[in-house]
Design a protein around this motif. Structure first.
Motif, short mmCIF file in Angstrom:
data_model
loop_
_atom_site.label_atom_id
_atom_site.label_comp_id
_atom_site.label_asym_id
_atom_site.label_seq_id
_atom_site.Cartn_x
_atom_site.Cartn_y
_atom_site.Cartn_z
N GLY A 237 12.77 -32.34 -10.67
CA GLY A 237 13.58 -31.41 -10.00
C GLY A 237 14.85 -32.24 -10.49
N GLY A 238 14.87 -33.52 -10.38
CA GLY A 238 16.03 -34.08 -11.01
C GLY A 238 16.63 -33.72 -12.39
N ALA A 239 15.61 -33.71 -13.16
CA ALA A 239 15.63 -33.49 -14.65
C ALA A 239 15.94 -31.86 -14.88
CB ALA A 239 14.49 -33.83 -15.20
N VAL A 240 15.48 -31.11 -14.17
CA VAL A 240 15.73 -29.78 -14.29
C VAL A 240 17.16 -29.56 -13.72
CG1 VAL A 240 15.33 -27.41 -13.33
CG2 VAL A 240 13.50 -28.72 -14.04
N ALA A 241 17.69 -30.22 -12.64
CA ALA A 241 19.13 -30.00 -12.22
C ALA A 241 20.07 -30.48 -13.20
CB ALA A 241 19.02 -30.62 -10.79
N VAL A 242 19.67 -31.68 -13.82
CA VAL A 242 20.70 -32.24 -14.85
C VAL A 242 20.83 -31.17 -16.13
CG1 VAL A 242 21.15 -33.94 -16.36
CG2 VAL A 242 20.45 -34.55 -13.88
N VAL A 243 19.50 -30.91 -16.66
CA VAL A 243 19.49 -30.10 -17.71
C VAL A 243 20.26 -28.92 -17.44
CG1 VAL A 243 18.10 -28.72 -19.21
CG2 VAL A 243 17.41 -31.13 -18.75
N TRP A 244 19.83 -27.91 -16.55
CA TRP A 244 20.62 -26.78 -16.03
C TRP A 244 22.09 -26.91 -15.95
CZ3 TRP A 244 16.40 -25.61 -17.79
CH2 TRP A 244 15.51 -24.89 -16.92
N VAL A 245 22.59 -27.98 -15.29
CA VAL A 245 24.20 -28.13 -15.43
C VAL A 245 24.51 -28.27 -16.21
CG1 VAL A 245 25.82 -29.72 -14.35
CG2 VAL A 245 23.86 -28.77 -12.76
N VAL A 246 24.21 -29.23 -17.29
CA VAL A 246 24.57 -29.77 -18.58
C VAL A 246 24.65 -28.43 -19.51
CG1 VAL A 246 24.16 -31.18 -20.51
CG2 VAL A 246 24.23 -32.32 -18.25
N TYR A 247 23.39 -28.10 -19.64
CA TYR A 247 23.32 -26.98 -20.75
C TYR A 247 24.01 -25.64 -20.16
CZ TYR A 247 21.39 -23.46 -23.87
OH TYR A 247 21.08 -22.44 -24.74
N PRO A 301 18.82 -37.29 -24.97
CA PRO A 301 19.33 -36.27 -26.11
C PRO A 301 20.43 -35.55 -25.50
CG PRO A 301 16.88 -35.90 -25.08
CD PRO A 301 17.45 -37.10 -24.39
N LEU A 302 20.64 -35.38 -24.17
CA LEU A 302 21.86 -34.69 -23.50
C LEU A 302 23.15 -35.38 -23.89
CD1 LEU A 302 20.64 -33.85 -20.00
CD2 LEU A 302 20.81 -32.53 -21.93
N ALA A 303 23.13 -36.84 -24.46
CA ALA A 303 24.10 -37.47 -24.80
C ALA A 303 24.83 -36.80 -25.91
CB ALA A 303 24.10 -38.85 -24.96
N VAL A 304 24.13 -36.09 -26.94
CA VAL A 304 24.68 -35.91 -28.25
C VAL A 304 25.53 -34.36 -27.97
CG1 VAL A 304 22.42 -36.43 -29.30
CG2 VAL A 304 22.78 -33.92 -28.68
N VAL A 305 25.50 -33.89 -26.80
CA VAL A 305 26.46 -32.98 -26.67
C VAL A 305 28.06 -33.37 -26.71
CG1 VAL A 305 25.17 -31.62 -24.87
CG2 VAL A 305 26.66 -32.79 -24.12
N ALA A 306 27.94 -34.67 -26.68
CA ALA A 306 29.55 -35.25 -26.82
C ALA A 306 29.99 -35.29 -28.21
CB ALA A 306 29.49 -36.66 -26.56
N ALA A 316 18.94 -27.42 -28.58
CA ALA A 316 17.82 -28.30 -28.99
C ALA A 316 17.80 -29.54 -28.05
CB ALA A 316 18.06 -28.59 -30.51
N ALA A 317 19.03 -30.22 -27.82
CA ALA A 317 19.08 -31.33 -26.94
C ALA A 317 18.61 -30.87 -25.61
CB ALA A 317 20.25 -31.70 -26.89
N ALA A 318 18.89 -29.87 -25.06
CA ALA A 318 18.58 -29.52 -23.59
C ALA A 318 16.96 -29.41 -23.69
CB ALA A 318 19.26 -28.30 -23.08
N SER A 319 16.49 -28.59 -24.75
CA SER A 319 15.17 -28.39 -24.77
C SER A 319 14.35 -29.59 -24.85
CB SER A 319 14.85 -27.50 -26.06
OG SER A 319 15.54 -26.34 -25.77
#
Lengths: 466, 517
Positions: A237-247, A301-306, A316-319
């Motif tokens: 749940g935590g991972a999905v929430a973070v990925v959705w919000v970020v992506y 991987p989400l850090a690379v959106v910076a 790709a990062a979110a996936s």
């Protein structure tokens, strides 16, 4: 006044999960089978919905609050499946137990489809609130676990809500797609503060540092089936929430601050989690601390959106982050379910007590070994290796330094996973544990085997796109 | 034929493990290893001429054989195997050593001649897992069948590394070697040292392979494909990141090779490992590092390799000298052989760093020669330790009187290792010095250092022979048996191979020249 059309097919998994909760409350002694069957049906419905075309409902203009695309339905099926697994290893419990578990699963399924901040946070709370009760065993230790979890969870929810409020103030909308465009010319300070607070709060569910300290304590003192749930479905749940919000929300126009927050959370989790795990002598805290490190790997991987190079590869990062989270929760579920099967006292005990497990209970022991080796990222438990490959493939081209940190964390991880595996396999203790729940263990074992032999199954549904 | 070459050891390992309680388990292992050797041996049949031709937009023909199945396309992972003149000799070496190790276990070549009882007691006292509990085969003096199973698992993973034509598959295979080898050291090693040695081995190896993986993924992202052959034919990755890729890969492979100063896991692991474990470590695992360095790192980042060559060469030369000097004062037989490996691998890396055609061929040749000679030395050292219960040079002596054939073989292996012309060790080292000197300038100094290292090797190996074979009989060596038939059966292929490569190196060099580099 025109009434909004609601796509009931998209909501079918959620209806079934809610139905499971209601049924569990009224079915008396048949609560457990009813709830498991309904949740199983919910998982199948999610798979069926994923098989068809992408659906969405509750629209405001073009923005939807609830989406049933492949990634969402895959995650929903996983939530339902993990809840069934937890129910299967729970043994005999009172009716409320099944009700609360089913409510939590319904929260997870909602979360998978949520595409606006309000739905997302409400879903996350629905996922978490029943756990306040479930983690609390009778007695002083149980009460301590329950209160710790309650306070930590409320604090992080408040943090996340504050962040959401800031973002709403900045963008004027709570829809994630709205945030993607609305943050373009908002006040950067407000956006940065909102991003940091929201993501920090959401990362609590994933037990990522700095909001990680509850995890070892609560997991150790909760009953083992609930620890299984906390370590798998709740973390998903935590991972999905973070990925959705970020992506969907933040990557487009708040990429810089999001990336920095993610990098900070990730590095802190990897360092804290691995160092904490190194000194553990008890099984569950070891897995809990190492789980903190794994949260760091998943967020990395989400850090690379910076970075400029990363923005093209946000999908790709979110996936990769989602794929890592899925492989990881499957492995965690395997490890904890095996533990729940062999520890009849309901608590994890020290590592030394697992000594000789291989001879006394081969099925749980082999599942546990597979999961531990997978968490260490080593073949032959390729599920863990693929997770590492997915993350490193994103990190290596755009953030080599982070890839090196992930690698260093993995090396540290070997220092505690290998002795754990050795104890189970070669120890000569007087372990007399009998394996229970053979069918449930076989099911999660087969799921892990499938992820090992055909990783494309997982990678297909975690490949998210707009 | 590629799939069976990989699959046979794998299923062999599974079968041996499944029937580990039966007496015939060891012979299943031998059968699987023999079958694997036969399969690998026929691979050159029907090979192409080594020229790359473009068929329908994709290059092919450079490999002798290749196969490809999609596995996880979104990770760029394909199960694709290929073989050519560079990887085949290493694969057949792996298969040969695998067979010899399985045979060694099945015949109980070591324990039949040793005080098995004494060994058992030591294990129980130190709290290790008892072999007796696991070895229900009922034949005394034979190691557990699980060991054979683990050996086959190492053989499977190593063969997969040599045949992998996909970088992600290469990485996964590289990682697969770790766990079985760790288990061999941790479970069957010397009771005193194994715990530390196994942990050190695991941490170093996984660290190296993850750094290597980072380099591979940078390369994959740049090339847009993970097909090793395609990247090499395309001339490697973009020059701007070539040095980064090469550095990451070289660090990873240097741990495995091992290159000084990343070698410190090796002496511990070799000393603690059981004989068959040491043989596989020296003969196969070190080759993974050098093969990776030459084929993968040099292949996909040629510019980076050229830029980094001086650093690599200096480290290699230092490694040769350090290993030589350390060996001069080491008191323990297995540790000495292990350290000598650091020196030999230094030669291989130096030759590769020279970068000339002669250099690369010398590197590949030296690599293979080391894979024949050092396992032989480890077999001999293991047999000696099993007889005398000591590996300390100070407490050995007079082997020439007690066991003349044994001492003769030890002398033969030592001379091969120090590079006597006519034996396999000579060509690699001689051409390394030649290749380095050919570059001129500062490389002359490196060539001189390498030559001095070869001289040191002669010094310490002769010192070893003097201590072990010559002199009067000491209590440890008096009354020990000479080499048994079982031992001779196991050792003779290595002796024959050493002589063969030493006397007619030409065919092997021709094979290398048609390989893809």
């Amino acid at each position: 006044m025109r009434v909004q059309a609601i796509d009931h097919v998209a909501l079918l998994p959620l209806y079934l999960a809610s139905g499971a909760a209601v049924l569990a409350l009224f079915a008396g002694r048949f609560a457990k089978p009813c709830m498991m069957i309904e949740l199983g049906a919910s998982a199948l419905a999610a798979c069926w919905a994923a098989g068809g075309k992408d659906r969405a409902t509750f629209a405001v203009g073009d923005w939807h609050s609830y989406v049933a695309d492949d990634a969402a339905m895959g995650a929903a099926a996983l939530f339902a499946g993990l809840s069934v697994l937890v129910a299967a290893v729970s043994g005999r419990q009172s009716g409320e137990y099944w009700f609360l578990l089913a409510v939590s699963a319904a929260g997870g399924i909602t979360l998978a489809g949520a595409r606006d901040l309000i739905t997302l946070i409400v879903a996350l709370e629905t996922l978490t609130v029943p756990l306040y009760v479930l983690v609390t065993k009778p007695g002083r230790d149980g009460a301590e676990a329950g209160v710790t979890f309650l306070i930590a969870s409320i604090a992080s929810s408040a943090t996340a809500l504050m962040g959401a409020a800031f973002l709403y103030a900045a963008a004027g909308t709570v829809h994630l797609e709205g945030l993607a465009t609305g943050l373009a010319d908002a006040d950067p300070a407000l956006v940065a503060a909102g991003t940091a607070l929201l993501l920090g709060g959401l990362a609590f569910k994933l037990a990522a540092a700095p909001l990680h300290a509850w995890a070892p304590l609560v997991l150790e003192r909760a009953p083992l089936p609930i620890a299984t749930y906390l370590a798998s479905a709740s973390k998903l749940g935590g991972a999905v929430a973070v990925v959705w919000v970020v992506y969907f929300g933040l990557a487009a126009n708040a990429g810089a601050s999001t990336g920095i927050v993610m990098a900070a959370l990730s590095v802190a989790s990897i360092v804290v989690g691995n160092l904490g795990a190194l000194v553990q002598r008890r099984t569950v805290p070891l897995l809990a601390w190492s789980g903190i490190a794994h949260a760091g790997y998943a967020l990395a991987p989400l850090a690379v959106v910076a970075t400029a190079a990363g923005r093209g590869g946000t999908a790709a990062a979110a996936s990769a982050a989602l794929a890592y989270a899925v492989f990881f929760v499957l492995l965690e579920a395997g490890a904890f379910a095996a533990l729940a099967a062999v520890r009849e006292t309901g608590e994890g005990g020290s590592i030394a007590e697992l000594s000789g497990l291989w001879r006394s209970a081969p099925l749980p022991a082999s599942l546990f070994l597979f999961a531990v080796i997978g968490l260490a990222g080593l073949p032959p438990a390729l599920a863990g290796t693929f997770a590492k490959v997915a993350v490193l493939e994103v990190l290596a081209p755009s953030a080599v330094w982070l890839a090196v940190i992930v690698a260093a964390g993995t090396i540290l991880g070997l220092a505690y996973y290998l002795p754990l595996a050795r104890t189970v396999l070669l120890g000569r203790g007087p372990a007399t544990a009998k394996g229970r729940f053979a069918i449930a263990l076989a099911a999660i074992g087969l799921a892990l085997l499938a992820a090992t032999l055909a990783p494309q199954l997982v990678l297909d549904f975690t490949a998210i796109s707009r | 034929m590629l799939v069976p070459a990989v699959a046979v050891p794998f299923f062999g390992a599974v079968l041996v493990w499944a029937w580990r309680d039966r007496a015939f388990a060891h012979w299943i292992g031998v059968g699987a290893a023999a079958l694997a050797l036969a399969v690998v041996a026929v691979l050159p049949v029907g090979r192409g001429n080594g020229d790359w031709v473009s068929i329908g937009g994709s290059l092919s023909g450079g490999w002798w054989h290749e196969i490809e199945f999609a596995w996880a396309p979104s990770l760029y992972l394909d199960f694709s195997l290929a073989v050519d003149g560079v990887s085949w000799p290493l694969a057949i070496l792996t298969a040969l050593l695998g067979l010899l190790c399985c045979l060694h276990n099945a015949l109980g070549a070591e324990r039949r001649t040793s005080g098995a009882l004494q060994d058992r007691l030591a294990r129980v006292e130190t709290g290790g897992p008892s072999l007796a509990a696991d070895d229900a085969s009922g034949v005394p003096g034979r190691p557990a069948a699980t060991l054979t199973s683990l050996l086959l698992a190492v053989q499977f993973a190593s063969t997969l590394v040599f045949f992998a034509d996909n970088l992600i598959l290469f990485f996964i295979a590289f990682e697969s070697v770790l766990l079985p080898m760790w288990a061999i050291i941790r479970r069957y090693g010397d009771p005193v040292a194994r715990r530390r040695a196994a942990a050190k081995f695991a941490l170093f190896t996984v660290g190296g392979s993850l750094i290597m993986a980072t380099g591979l993924f940078v390369a994959v992202a740049d090339a847009g494909t993970a097909d090793l052959g395609a990247i090499i034919v395309a001339g490697g990755v973009d020059p701007s990141i070539s040095l980064l890729v090469f550095t990451l890969l070289a660090i990873g492979f240097a741990v495995k090779a091992p290159l000084w100063p990343l070698h410190s896991w090796l002496p511990d692991a070799h000393t603690a490992a059981p004989t068959v474990g040491s043989v596989l470590l020296a003969g196969v695992l070190l080759k993974l590092g050098t093969y990776g360095l030459i084929r993968v790192a040099g292949g996909i980042a040629p510019q980076g390799a050229a830029d980094a060559a001086p650093v690599l060469a200096v480290l290699a030369a230092l490694g040769i000298l350090v290993a030589g000097l350390v060996c001069l004062s080491l008191p323990e037989l297995k540790r000495l052989i292990a350290y000598s490996s650091v020196g030999h691998m230094g030669f291989v890396v130096l030759a590769f760093a020279a970068g000339t055609e002669a250099g690369v061929r010398a590197a590949l040749f030296g690599n293979l020669a080391h894979g024949l000679i050092t396992p032989l030395l480890f077999f001999l050292a293991g047999a000696l330790k099993a007889r005398t219960h000591t590996g300390l040079l100070g407490s050995l002596g007079g082997l020439r009187l007690a066991a003349p054939a044994f001492a003769g073989l030890l002398g033969f292996a030592a001379f091969a290792s120090l590079g006597l012309p006519g034996l396999a060790g000579f060509w690699g080292e001689a051409f390394t010095v030649y290749a380095a000197a050919e570059r001129g300038g500062a490389w002359l100094a490196l060539a001189a250092a390498a030559a001095f290292g070869a001289f040191l090797a002669a010094a310490y190996l002769l010192r070893m022979l003097r201590r072990v074979s010559h002199g009067p009989l000491v209590p440890a060596t008096s009354g020990i048996g000479d080499a048994s038939t079982a031992e001779l059966v196991v050792w003779s292929p290595l002796v024959a191979g050493t002589l063969l490569l030493g006397l007619i190196p030409g065919p092997l060099l021709d094979l290398f020249s048609e390989g893809l580099l």
